[in-house]
Write an enzyme that holds these catalytic residues in place. Sequence first.
Site, PDB file in Angstrom:
ATOM      1  N   GLU A   1       4.785  -5.177   7.121  1.00 58.57           N
ATOM      2  CA  GLU A   1       4.060  -4.096   7.805  1.00 58.57           C
ATOM      3  C   GLU A   1       4.518  -3.837   9.236  1.00 58.57           C
ATOM      4  OE1 GLU A   1       2.600  -6.318   5.808  1.00 58.57           O
ATOM      5  OE2 GLU A   1       1.010  -5.387   4.626  1.00 58.57           O
TER       6      GLU A   1
ATOM      7  N   GLU B   1      -0.729  -9.066  -0.522  1.00 57.21           N
ATOM      8  CA  GLU B   1      -2.154  -9.297  -0.226  1.00 57.21           C
ATOM      9  C   GLU B   1      -2.977  -9.311  -1.518  1.00 57.21           C
ATOM     10  OE1 GLU B   1      -1.872  -6.053   2.891  1.00 57.21           O
ATOM     11  OE2 GLU B   1      -3.191  -7.469   3.910  1.00 57.21           O
TER      12      GLU B   1
ATOM     13  N   GLY C   1       0.671  -4.860   1.041  1.00 58.67           N
ATOM     14  CA  GLY C   1      -0.561  -4.853   0.239  1.00 58.67           C
ATOM     15  C   GLY C   1      -0.366  -5.492  -1.127  1.00 58.67           C
TER      16      GLY C   1
ATOM     17  N   ALA D   1       0.876  -1.174   0.000  1.00 56.87           N
ATOM     18  CA  ALA D   1       0.000   0.000   0.000  1.00 56.87           C
ATOM     19  C   ALA D   1       0.911   1.221   0.000  1.00 56.87           C
ATOM     20  CB  ALA D   1      -0.883  -0.029   1.237  1.00 56.87           C
TER      21      ALA D   1
HETATM   22  N1  CAA Z   1       4.595   3.081  -0.960  1.00 54.84           N
HETATM   23  C1  CAA Z   1       5.008   4.231  -1.548  1.00 54.84           C
HETATM   24  N2  CAA Z   1       6.172   4.348  -2.208  1.00 54.84           N
HETATM   25  C2  CAA Z   1       6.953   3.246  -2.279  1.00 54.84           C
HETATM   26  C3  CAA Z   1       6.593   2.040  -1.702  1.00 54.84           C
HETATM   27  C4  CAA Z   1       5.346   1.963  -1.028  1.00 54.84           C
HETATM   28  N3  CAA Z   1       4.889   0.838  -0.473  1.00 54.84           N
HETATM   29  N4  CAA Z   1       7.588   1.142  -1.919  1.00 54.84           N
HETATM   30  C5  CAA Z   1       8.541   1.793  -2.621  1.00 54.84           C
HETATM   31  N5  CAA Z   1       8.156   3.069  -2.838  1.00 54.84           N
HETATM   32  C6  CAA Z   1       8.903   4.117  -3.544  1.00 54.84           C
HETATM   33  C7  CAA Z   1      10.089   4.594  -2.730  1.00 54.84           C
HETATM   34  O1  CAA Z   1       9.671   5.551  -1.780  1.00 54.84           O
HETATM   35  C8  CAA Z   1      10.981   5.170  -3.813  1.00 54.84           C
HETATM   36  O2  CAA Z   1      10.462   6.451  -4.176  1.00 54.84           O
HETATM   37  P1  CAA Z   1      11.515   7.671  -4.441  1.00 54.84           P
HETATM   38  O3  CAA Z   1      12.329   7.202  -5.616  1.00 54.84           O
HETATM   39  O4  CAA Z   1      10.603   8.805  -4.749  1.00 54.84           O
HETATM   40  O5  CAA Z   1      12.317   7.811  -3.191  1.00 54.84           O
HETATM   41  C9  CAA Z   1      10.722   4.245  -4.994  1.00 54.84           C
HETATM   42  O6  CAA Z   1       9.476   3.570  -4.708  1.00 54.84           O
HETATM   43  C10 CAA Z   1      11.792   3.169  -5.143  1.00 54.84           C
HETATM   44  O7  CAA Z   1      11.939   2.502  -3.894  1.00 54.84           O
HETATM   45  P2  CAA Z   1      13.347   2.350  -3.130  1.00 54.84           P
HETATM   46  O8  CAA Z   1      14.267   3.483  -3.466  1.00 54.84           O
HETATM   47  O9  CAA Z   1      13.045   2.109  -1.689  1.00 54.84           O
HETATM   48  O10 CAA Z   1      13.893   1.035  -3.843  1.00 54.84           O
HETATM   49  P3  CAA Z   1      14.876  -0.042  -3.208  1.00 54.84           P
HETATM   50  O11 CAA Z   1      15.301  -0.924  -4.329  1.00 54.84           O
HETATM   51  O12 CAA Z   1      15.959   0.594  -2.410  1.00 54.84           O
HETATM   52  O13 CAA Z   1      13.971  -0.899  -2.187  1.00 54.84           O
HETATM   53  C11 CAA Z   1      11.981  -2.058  -1.473  1.00 54.84           C
HETATM   54  C12 CAA Z   1      12.883  -1.649  -2.675  1.00 54.84           C
HETATM   55  C13 CAA Z   1      12.736  -3.009  -0.579  1.00 54.84           C
HETATM   56  C14 CAA Z   1      10.749  -2.740  -2.047  1.00 54.84           C
HETATM   57  C15 CAA Z   1      11.593  -0.778  -0.705  1.00 54.84           C
HETATM   58  O14 CAA Z   1      11.085   0.197  -1.608  1.00 54.84           O
HETATM   59  C16 CAA Z   1      10.568  -1.002   0.363  1.00 54.84           C
HETATM   60  O15 CAA Z   1      10.868  -1.529   1.410  1.00 54.84           O
HETATM   61  N6  CAA Z   1       9.311  -0.569   0.104  1.00 54.84           N
HETATM   62  C17 CAA Z   1       8.235  -0.640   1.075  1.00 54.84           C
HETATM   63  C18 CAA Z   1       7.746  -2.061   1.253  1.00 54.84           C
HETATM   64  C19 CAA Z   1       6.699  -2.093   2.353  1.00 54.84           C
HETATM   65  O16 CAA Z   1       6.988  -1.856   3.508  1.00 54.84           O
HETATM   66  N7  CAA Z   1       5.455  -2.435   1.983  1.00 54.84           N
HETATM   67  C20 CAA Z   1       4.373  -2.497   2.929  1.00 54.84           C
HETATM   68  C21 CAA Z   1       3.610  -1.197   2.915  1.00 54.84           C
HETATM   69  S1  CAA Z   1       2.404  -1.118   4.206  1.00 54.84           S
HETATM   70  C22 CAA Z   1       1.068  -1.946   3.598  1.00 54.84           C
HETATM   71  O17 CAA Z   1       1.080  -2.515   2.544  1.00 54.84           O
HETATM   72  C23 CAA Z   1      -0.152  -1.888   4.482  1.00 54.84           C
HETATM   73  C24 CAA Z   1      -1.253  -2.780   4.095  1.00 54.84           C
HETATM   74  O18 CAA Z   1      -1.195  -3.967   4.226  1.00 54.84           O
HETATM   75  C25 CAA Z   1      -2.515  -2.213   3.633  1.00 54.84           C
END
Ligand code: CAA
Length: 275
Positions: free
Chosen positions: A149, A129, A126, A81
């Site tokens: 999460e 999911e 998400g 998400a």
């Molecule tokens: N939401 C918004 N933006 C996201 C995102 C997310 N879930 N995941 C990645 N992005 C964005 C980053 O912020 C980044 O944007 P900028 O270039 O503007 O800074 C871009 O995508 C590229 O990401 P990274 O620079 O972080 O890329 P990376 O290769 O270094 O890492 C990754 C990749 C490990 C997937 C890392 O992006 C990450 O950990 N992302 C989040 C994963 C996460 O925690 N997901 C769970 C979200 S909570 C949820 O989903 C709740 C629910 O159940 C409803």
Amino acid sequence: MSEQSPAAAGEGGEIIELQHLEVGFEEGIARVVIQRPKALNALNTEVLVELDLVLDELAVDETVRVIVLSGGGDKAFVAGADIAEMAEMEPLEARAFSRMGQAVLDQIEGCPKPVIAMIQGYALGGGLELALACHLRVASTAAKLGLPEVGLGLIPGFGGTQRLMRLAGAGVAREWVLTAEHFPAEEAWRVGIVNRLFAPEELEEGTLALARRIASQGGAAQALALEVMRRGLETGQGEGENTESDAFGLVFATKDRHEGIRAFLEKRKPSFQGR
Ligand code: CAA
């Protein structure tokens, strides 16, 4: 893909331009691609609204037999998400966001057409999911899956706590939720979360071969079987078997069953209409 559809009909029948989804059609297979690669295809409210609209249309489109859902770019299926959108949410907004995500994912699970998630990179939070709500998951050996999460101080909110327990058992689900780890696709396959694994360069063709095989079977029967299995997960064996025999009776009213049985007796390949 032979054709692109940049628009979907809204609730009032008006045409809505799609900002984040690409939809293409090929031999009974609808390809839906989430296109927000700069945010690793994170699910914000707009993407969820568009998924809702597109799925409504595909569910009733008689030319569509199977849906393949994937993420644009080569890095992620969906990385969760949208964390930036969630950063500003109040508790009631977060609850509404969770309910909205759950509703769209329930819609996927309830879709009468088989839906396959094709996972080439990250399927996290998400994003996993979303994949869990699809009927089948295929992944590249390079993919990483997980529910990170709790690492953000959150919990999965799009049905993942429930679906992962049903799919892989409570032990695996607790491990995935509590550790927030990114698991390799092979581990996801080993515990039954992923149906088929492919080398990265074979993922697309392998997925399409699977989709074509599914598309060539009796679609009316597939829709009923999916419904019976979905309802069975919510009830017990007895209730599930009642639903099964009702659907078994109903399938005898379809053109597909006449064609399937006749083709077998005539020693030829059936040609199903999905009705
Ligand atoms: N939401 C918004 N933006 C996201 C995102 C997310 N879930 N995941 C990645 N992005 C964005 C980053 O912020 C980044 O944007 P900028 O270039 O503007 O800074 C871009 O995508 C590229 O990401 P990274 O620079 O972080 O890329 P990376 O290769 O270094 O890492 C990754 C990749 C490990 C997937 C890392 O992006 C990450 O950990 N992302 C989040 C994963 C996460 O925690 N997901 C769970 C979200 S909570 C949820 O989903 C709740 C629910 O159940 C409803």
